[in-house]
Every structure is written in structure tokens, then in C-alpha cells.
Scaffold this active site. Structure first.
Site, mmCIF file in Angstrom:
data_model
loop_
_atom_site.group_PDB
_atom_site.id
_atom_site.type_symbol
_atom_site.label_atom_id
_atom_site.label_comp_id
_atom_site.label_asym_id
_atom_site.label_seq_id
_atom_site.Cartn_x
_atom_site.Cartn_y
_atom_site.Cartn_z
ATOM 1 N N ILE A 1 0.318 -1.221 -0.147
ATOM 2 C CA ILE A 1 0.121 0.152 0.323
ATOM 3 C C ILE A 1 0.882 1.277 0.056
ATOM 4 O O ILE A 1 0.725 1.945 -0.336
ATOM 5 C CB ILE A 1 -0.987 -0.324 1.019
ATOM 6 C CG1 ILE A 1 -1.860 -0.723 0.857
ATOM 7 C CG2 ILE A 1 -1.963 1.523 1.119
ATOM 8 C CD1 ILE A 1 -2.459 -1.539 1.904
ATOM 9 N N TYR A 2 1.793 1.330 1.435
ATOM 10 C CA TYR A 2 2.885 2.862 1.116
ATOM 11 C C TYR A 2 3.171 2.727 -0.675
ATOM 12 O O TYR A 2 3.728 3.610 -1.535
ATOM 13 C CB TYR A 2 3.757 1.923 1.484
ATOM 14 C CG TYR A 2 5.428 3.218 2.081
ATOM 15 C CD1 TYR A 2 5.013 4.033 1.849
ATOM 16 C CD2 TYR A 2 6.034 2.297 0.674
ATOM 17 C CE1 TYR A 2 6.149 5.187 2.222
ATOM 18 C CE2 TYR A 2 7.852 2.854 0.602
ATOM 19 C CZ TYR A 2 7.136 3.986 1.370
ATOM 20 O OH TYR A 2 8.476 5.425 0.893
#
Length: 216
Positions: free
Chosen positions: A130-131
Site C-alpha cells: 500500500i505504501y
């Protein structure tokens, strides 16, 4: 030069503020926690208390008004959870760029990360994926804007003293880079128009920073 830095209390940002002050520039650091203001003043920077996760573009533009450059060095950080990877690493970056456009601040540098294409690789954890996607979305957003942007992708960050020698190019092998050297490169990028609309990767190397920029 007046430079507004998002994420003004971050480890790279505090170093950048000291570098800018040493060369006679004025740094303004955007911080969420007013208790961090003293640390910025110790780094010869002006604190601006503003929560980029909840501020409006006009509020951020007010801080940017009259600046010569903007640097996005904010990040949710380790242990922040998946939601803040999006609200800080993507949404706050887009908000900051939007505010820069509104304030007429064309020079814009965004600190990103290497290896953004690994989000779907086996073995990459959900939070880190997600980062990576958030950082990629922030890059894509900035590239679409009418700003004089440069995206800097540092390698693995370490706290060793800076050496002043780096490897800076469109693409480099994964490696370490000191936060001191990242800050020094960010300051140098502000003065280098040849890096406008370039995405550059940075790790430790054998080339002095000024010479590395000349080779770009």
C-alpha cells in the site's frame, strides 16, 4: 531563497533545514505537532503548524505564498497503519502540489522511494505494498501537473554521517544512502534546472554531489 518543506520535522527535513540555513536560505517547515516547533527553530527554520491530512488547499497555499520552492518530504512512517500510507504519502503529496500551483510556486521537489514497481511482487507485505502504491500515485499526480518538478527516489536510508559522495541517475541499483547526503542533494537540486521534470534515484557512491548533478 524561501523554501517550504512539508514534513518539516522529519529526519531528512530537519537536516535540509540546517543545510539551507547554512547557505543563507530561509526554510519553513510544515508540522502537525506544535511541540515540534522548537526543534525547527533549533534548525534555523520557521515552523508552520498545519495538519496536511485535514488542511484545505487554500490553507496550505497561504503558507506557500511568496516561496521560491516547495519540498515534499512528509511520510506516514513505520507503524502508521495502512490508512495513513494513503492519507499522507499520496493525498498529502497531492494536496501540497495543488497548493503550490495555487500559490504560484513552480519549483517543486518530491521525496519518493525506490522500487515502486514491487507492490505486486510475492513476499511483499500488504502494508508495504500500500505504501509503494501510494508513493507511485503521488509521483503520477505530480508528473501530470504544470510545475517545475523533480522526483528524488533515495535508497535505504541510514543515519551514518554523510560523505558528500553519491550515485545519482535515472536508475541505480538498490543501496544505502545517508540522510545527510539526501538533504544535501535536495538542497542542490533546488538550484539545478536541468533536473526539472526528471525522476532521479540516489544511493551512496563515489561522485561528489556537485559533479553528480553536472552529469545529469
Amino acid at each position: 531563497m524561501r523554501v517550504v518543506i512539508a514534513g518539516g520535522h522529519g529526519q531528512i527535513a530537519l537536516r535540509l533545514e540546517r543545510v539551507l540555513a547554512a547557505r543563507g536560505d530561509q526554510a519553513v517547515g510544515i508540522i502537525r505537532n506544535p511541540e515540534h516547533a522548537a526543534d525547527l527553530r533549533d534548525s534555523s527554520a520557521e515552523p508552520a503548524v498545519l495538519d496536511l491530512e485535514n488542511a484545505t488547499p487554500d490553507e496550505v497555499a497561504e503558507v506557500l505564498k511568496g516561496a521560491d520552492a516547495a519540498v515534499f518530504a512528509a511520510g506516514a512512517g513505520p507503524g502508521s497503519g495502512t490508512a495513513r500510507k494513503d492519507t499522507v504519502d499520496r493525498a498529502a503529496a497531492a494536496l501540497f502540489a495543488d497548493a503550490a500551483e495555487r500559490a504560484g510556486v513552480r519549483r517543486h521537489i518530491q521525496v519518493s522511494a525506490m522500487g515502486l514497481g514491487r507492490a505486486d511482487d510475492p513476499g511483499v507485505g500488504e502494508t508495504f505494498a500500500i505504501y509503494l502504491r501510494a508513493k507511485k500515485a503521488a509521483e503520477d499526480d505530480l508528473r501530470a501537473r504544470d510545475l517545475d518538478w523533480t522526483i528524488l527516489r533515495p535508497g535505504h536510508l541510514v543515519d551514518d554521517p554523510g560523505t558528500g559522495n553519491v550515485h545519482l541517475a535515472d536508475s541505480v541499483d538498490v543501496g544505502d544512502i545517508t540522510r545527510d547526503d539526501v538533504a544535501a542533494v535536495l538542497a542542490a537540486l533546488l538550484d539545478e534546472p536541468r533536473t526539472i521534470r526528471r525522476t532521479l534515484e540516489l544511493v551512496a557512491g563515489n561522485t561528489p554531489i556537485d559533479e553528480a548533478l553536472e552529469r545529469i
